[in-house]
Write a protein that holds these residues in place. Structure first.
Motif, PDB file in Angstrom:
ATOM      1  N   MET A   3       0.833  -1.187   0.000  1.00  0.00           N
ATOM      2  CA  MET A   3       0.000   0.000   0.000  1.00  0.00           C
ATOM      3  C   MET A   3       0.872   1.243   0.000  1.00  0.00           C
ATOM      4  O   MET A   3       1.952   1.237   0.545  1.00  0.00           O
ATOM      5  CB  MET A   3      -0.859   0.049   1.263  1.00  0.00           C
ATOM      6  CG  MET A   3      -1.896  -0.986   1.368  1.00  0.00           C
ATOM      7  SD  MET A   3      -2.900  -0.650   2.830  1.00  0.00           S
ATOM      8  CE  MET A   3      -3.930  -2.086   2.758  1.00  0.00           C
ATOM      9  N   MET A  17      -0.219   7.399   3.605  1.00  0.00           N
ATOM     10  CA  MET A  17      -0.984   8.638   3.574  1.00  0.00           C
ATOM     11  C   MET A  17      -0.654   9.448   4.832  1.00  0.00           C
ATOM     12  O   MET A  17      -0.177   8.902   5.810  1.00  0.00           O
ATOM     13  CB  MET A  17      -2.483   8.352   3.517  1.00  0.00           C
ATOM     14  CG  MET A  17      -3.006   7.600   4.729  1.00  0.00           C
ATOM     15  SD  MET A  17      -4.744   7.183   4.623  1.00  0.00           S
ATOM     16  CE  MET A  17      -5.492   8.723   5.113  1.00  0.00           C
ATOM     17  N   THR A  31      -2.309  11.825   7.694  1.00  0.00           N
ATOM     18  CA  THR A  31      -3.610  12.166   8.264  1.00  0.00           C
ATOM     19  C   THR A  31      -3.652  13.630   8.695  1.00  0.00           C
ATOM     20  O   THR A  31      -2.622  14.317   8.731  1.00  0.00           O
ATOM     21  CB  THR A  31      -3.925  11.280   9.487  1.00  0.00           C
ATOM     22  OG1 THR A  31      -3.022  11.602  10.540  1.00  0.00           O
ATOM     23  CG2 THR A  31      -3.832   9.801   9.135  1.00  0.00           C
ATOM     24  N   PRO A  60       0.235   8.823  -4.134  1.00  0.00           N
ATOM     25  CA  PRO A  60       0.263   7.367  -4.112  1.00  0.00           C
ATOM     26  C   PRO A  60       0.922   6.761  -5.354  1.00  0.00           C
ATOM     27  O   PRO A  60       1.372   5.612  -5.321  1.00  0.00           O
ATOM     28  CB  PRO A  60      -1.208   6.964  -4.009  1.00  0.00           C
ATOM     29  CG  PRO A  60      -1.956   8.135  -4.523  1.00  0.00           C
ATOM     30  CD  PRO A  60      -1.127   9.349  -4.190  1.00  0.00           C
ATOM     31  N   ASP A  86      -2.311   3.624   3.444  1.00  0.00           N
ATOM     32  CA  ASP A  86      -3.505   4.171   2.809  1.00  0.00           C
ATOM     33  C   ASP A  86      -4.376   3.013   2.325  1.00  0.00           C
ATOM     34  O   ASP A  86      -4.032   2.343   1.350  1.00  0.00           O
ATOM     35  CB  ASP A  86      -3.097   5.052   1.630  1.00  0.00           C
ATOM     36  CG  ASP A  86      -4.257   5.748   0.970  1.00  0.00           C
ATOM     37  OD1 ASP A  86      -5.418   5.362   1.215  1.00  0.00           O
ATOM     38  OD2 ASP A  86      -4.008   6.683   0.187  1.00  0.00           O
ATOM     39  N   PRO A  87      -5.505   2.760   2.982  1.00  0.00           N
ATOM     40  CA  PRO A  87      -6.347   1.619   2.608  1.00  0.00           C
ATOM     41  C   PRO A  87      -6.936   1.733   1.203  1.00  0.00           C
ATOM     42  O   PRO A  87      -7.357   0.737   0.623  1.00  0.00           O
ATOM     43  CB  PRO A  87      -7.445   1.614   3.671  1.00  0.00           C
ATOM     44  CG  PRO A  87      -7.475   3.005   4.196  1.00  0.00           C
ATOM     45  CD  PRO A  87      -6.075   3.535   4.074  1.00  0.00           C
ATOM     46  N   ASP A  88      -6.930   2.921   0.631  1.00  0.00           N
ATOM     47  CA  ASP A  88      -7.446   3.107  -0.724  1.00  0.00           C
ATOM     48  C   ASP A  88      -6.432   2.751  -1.807  1.00  0.00           C
ATOM     49  O   ASP A  88      -6.752   2.792  -2.997  1.00  0.00           O
ATOM     50  CB  ASP A  88      -7.904   4.555  -0.929  1.00  0.00           C
ATOM     51  CG  ASP A  88      -9.118   4.900  -0.091  1.00  0.00           C
ATOM     52  OD1 ASP A  88      -9.896   3.976   0.251  1.00  0.00           O
ATOM     53  OD2 ASP A  88      -9.280   6.089   0.234  1.00  0.00           O
ATOM     54  N   HIS A  89      -5.192   2.443  -1.394  1.00  0.00           N
ATOM     55  CA  HIS A  89      -4.137   2.126  -2.359  1.00  0.00           C
ATOM     56  C   HIS A  89      -3.376   0.874  -1.932  1.00  0.00           C
ATOM     57  O   HIS A  89      -2.178   0.920  -1.667  1.00  0.00           O
ATOM     58  CB  HIS A  89      -3.188   3.319  -2.514  1.00  0.00           C
ATOM     59  CG  HIS A  89      -3.847   4.506  -3.125  1.00  0.00           C
ATOM     60  ND1 HIS A  89      -4.392   5.520  -2.378  1.00  0.00           N
ATOM     61  CD2 HIS A  89      -4.096   4.816  -4.414  1.00  0.00           C
ATOM     62  CE1 HIS A  89      -4.931   6.408  -3.182  1.00  0.00           C
ATOM     63  NE2 HIS A  89      -4.776   6.002  -4.425  1.00  0.00           N
ATOM     64  N   ALA A  90      -4.092  -0.245  -1.883  1.00  0.00           N
ATOM     65  CA  ALA A  90      -3.492  -1.516  -1.493  1.00  0.00           C
ATOM     66  C   ALA A  90      -2.561  -2.021  -2.585  1.00  0.00           C
ATOM     67  O   ALA A  90      -2.923  -2.051  -3.763  1.00  0.00           O
ATOM     68  CB  ALA A  90      -4.578  -2.541  -1.222  1.00  0.00           C
TER      69      ALA A  90
END
Length: 83
Positions: free
Chosen positions: A1, A4, A6, A35, A62-66
């Motif tokens: 991943m 990110m 925060t 990312p 970043d869980p949106d970019h595994a």
């Protein structure tokens, strides 16, 4: 991943110069990570350097970019031409 940053970021400026891929940049309010450039330092270091220097621990995965380790290494090769 990819990683990110925060909203707990305090804009201390220590993470940005540590990134070997130039993935960290100053956003509108806090630092951000591109990312497409973040390899979690795979290919450069054993651990993400930004996480190592962050005084407030505000740089999670970043869980949106595994991505797998192999995908991160492929991105490193594409970004650097090394391999």
């Amino acid at each position: 991943m990819a990683l990110m940053i925060t909203d707990e970021c305090i804009n201390c400026d220590v993470c940005e110069p540590e990134c070997p891929n130039n993935a960290i940049y100053q956003g509108d309010e806090i630092y951000e990570i591109d990312p497409n450039k973040c390899t979690e330092c795979v290919g450069h270091f054993d651990e993400p350097q930004c996480q190592q220097v962050c005084p407030v621990d505000c740089i999670p995965l970043d869980p949106d970019h595994a991505e797998t380790q192999e995908q991160l290494m492929d991105k490193f090769v594409k970004l650097t031409g090394k391999g």
